[in-house]
Design a protein around this motif. Structure first.
Motif, PDB file in Angstrom:
ATOM      1  N   UNK A  56      79.263  -5.613  -9.489  1.00 35.77           N
ATOM      2  CA  UNK A  56      79.282  -4.385 -10.288  1.00 35.77           C
ATOM      3  C   UNK A  56      78.394  -3.130  -9.554  1.00 35.77           C
ATOM      4  N   UNK A  57      77.171  -3.892  -9.315  1.00 38.26           N
ATOM      5  CA  UNK A  57      76.231  -2.832  -8.678  1.00 38.26           C
ATOM      6  C   UNK A  57      76.840  -2.049  -7.234  1.00 38.26           C
ATOM      7  N   UNK A  58      77.508  -2.885  -6.441  1.00 37.05           N
ATOM      8  CA  UNK A  58      77.876  -2.452  -5.119  1.00 37.05           C
ATOM      9  C   UNK A  58      79.219  -1.430  -5.437  1.00 37.05           C
ATOM     10  N   UNK A  59      79.978  -1.911  -6.415  1.00 36.08           N
ATOM     11  CA  UNK A  59      81.075  -0.882  -6.692  1.00 36.08           C
ATOM     12  C   UNK A  59      80.591   0.430  -7.322  1.00 36.08           C
ATOM     13  N   UNK A  60      79.634   0.262  -8.171  1.00 33.98           N
ATOM     14  CA  UNK A  60      78.973   1.305  -8.713  1.00 33.98           C
ATOM     15  C   UNK A  60      78.508   2.484  -7.756  1.00 33.98           C
ATOM     16  N   UNK A  61      77.861   1.835  -6.670  1.00 36.15           N
ATOM     17  CA  UNK A  61      77.125   2.841  -5.673  1.00 36.15           C
ATOM     18  C   UNK A  61      78.302   3.544  -4.577  1.00 36.15           C
ATOM     19  N   UNK A  62      79.649   2.671  -4.703  1.00 40.77           N
ATOM     20  CA  UNK A  62      80.560   3.254  -3.808  1.00 40.77           C
ATOM     21  C   UNK A  62      81.354   4.271  -4.614  1.00 40.77           C
ATOM     22  N   UNK A  63      81.089   4.120  -5.835  1.00 39.05           N
ATOM     23  CA  UNK A  63      81.731   5.397  -6.566  1.00 39.05           C
ATOM     24  C   UNK A  63      81.149   6.598  -6.446  1.00 39.05           C
ATOM     25  N   UNK A  64      79.804   6.619  -6.202  1.00 38.82           N
ATOM     26  CA  UNK A  64      79.005   7.891  -5.913  1.00 38.82           C
ATOM     27  C   UNK A  64      79.089   8.181  -4.678  1.00 38.82           C
ATOM     28  N   UNK A  65      79.425   9.350  -4.297  1.00 41.73           N
ATOM     29  CA  UNK A  65      79.618   9.792  -2.842  1.00 41.73           C
ATOM     30  C   UNK A  65      78.004   9.894  -2.119  1.00 41.73           C
TER      31      UNK A  65
END
Length: 404
Positions: A222-231
């Protein structure tokens, strides 16, 4: 025959019978409580528990570091690395508890065998006592007091006292042995009950540890996914991955240079699949869209999906391990040199099974698949370098399934 002589013969016969039985009892008592050669002891299990305490402490220290980080992009990669380390510790805890359960299984089986043996000895000892009583009855039921009162003189009395003493000691020895055996049986039963209880507790702990690991892995993904959502955070992540890839490239060259004399020339080809579970390629080698406006990345290998967190990673070719470490980007990864300028890389594993300098055979297990490093799901990242240049692994992966 005179009555006096008959009585003396009877006494001598009783003495011989008693001494013969006493010898048999002595032989039984000699190994009565000899410890059975065991493959596992409670002390060994206790040592596993002590090791588990150390792992628990290490996990808590990592959690303190995670809690100290700020929730921003600058700390995201470091936090993912710490989460991966914590997951690695939980996996060690799981391995430790599984070892405890296995040890208890062996110890329980061993205790059951010892209990059966002790019960058998008690039965044999009781039967021996019964034979002793029957023998006395068949020989006229001579009592201790009648033997003493029938003494002809003081010398005869002293002789009879010795005889009576031996008989009484024998009787007491039989009873003492029976009591010891019964105490041993009770102790073995108590040990068995405690071992079964401890094993059940370990099974419950194992279930809890596995649930904890699942939660930890989900949090990391979930942490990696959250990072990828933020440009902005995703660009920083991409930059970090590229920098890490360059560092690893340089490290490979340095390690191969160190081993140049022993590595010898490389032979092109001859690889096998790096695992035996899946042929799904979820991401090919080359340029690929990151989903970030104006940003793309050059994927340096292929990703093999459908492997989960428990698949064995195999050396695709014989060689020497030149790198085995944890990276913030590649996670747990291993690099094997197959000769000068020829290497293979295996990344994002949950566990590494080999060390630097170790010679490996083709097909040997070198790790376990996972999702460590910058990875949002379980897969195996696989690279091939020939003549110091990366080549597309797909030409060496027959029957692959395109899944991108």
């Amino acid at each position: 025959m005179p009555a006096k002589q008959t009585k003396k013969k009877t006494v001598k016969h009783i003495l011989r019978s008693a001494l013969l039985v006493l010898m048999v009892v002595s032989l039984l008592q000699f190994d009565l409580f000899e410890p059975t050669a065991s493959a596992v002891t409670q002390a060994e299990i206790d040592q596993l528990k002590n090791n588990a305490d150390g792992l628990s402490s290490e996990k808590k220290d990592l959690q303190k570091q995670i809690d100290a980080l700020k929730d921003d992009k600058d700390d995201a990669i470091e936090k993912k690395t710490l989460l991966d380390q914590q997951s690695a510790v939980i996996r060690q805890e799981i391995t430790n508890v599984e070892a405890q359960i296995s040890a208890y299984e062996e110890l329980i089986a061993q205790t059951k065998r010892e209990l059966e043996e002790t019960e058998q000895r008690e039965e044999e000892q009781y039967e021996l006592f019964c034979r002793r009583v029957r023998a006395m009855e068949e020989n006229g039921a001579v009592s201790y007091w009648s033997v003493l009162f029938n003494a002809t003189d003081f010398a005869d009395l002293l002789g009879r006292l010795d005889f009576v003493s031996e008989i009484m000691e024998y009787d007491q020895g039989v009873m003492d042995t029976l009591q010891q055996l019964r105490a041993a049986i009770d102790a073995k039963k108590a040990d068995l009950e405690a071992q079964l209880s401890e094993q059940e507790a370990a099974r419950d702990e194992l279930k809890a540890k596995k649930a904890e690991l699942d939660k930890q892995v989900a949090e990391a993904a979930a942490l990696v996914a959250e990072i990828q959502k933020n440009e902005e955070a995703a660009k920083a992540l991409l930059s970090a991955k590229e920098a890490e890839a360059r560092r690893i490239d340089q490290l490979i060259k340095e390690k191969e240079a160190e081993l140049a004399a022993s590595l010898g020339p490389a032979s092109v080809g001859g690889y096998i699949w790096p695992e035996n579970v899946s042929k799904r390629i979820t991401s090919p080698m080359g340029s690929r869209n990151t989903g970030i406006p104006g940003a793309s990345t050059n994927h340096k290998g292929v990703d093999i999906g459908g492997v989960g967190y428990t698949t064995s990673v195999l050396a695709t070719k014989a060689g020497v391990v030149i790198i085995s470490e944890r990276s913030s980007s590649y996670g747990e990864y291993v690099v094997i040199s197959h000769g000068a300028g020829n290497s293979t890389t295996y990344a994002h594993m949950s566990q590494r099974k080999v060390k630097v300098g170790q010679t490996v055979k083709q097909g040997q297990v070198i790790g376990i698949t996972g999702s460590t490093g910058i990875s949002s799901g379980p897969h195996l990242h696989y690279e091939i370098v020939e003549n110091n240049v990366r080549v597309d692994p797909l030409k060496y992966l027959p029957g692959y399934i395109k899944a991108w």
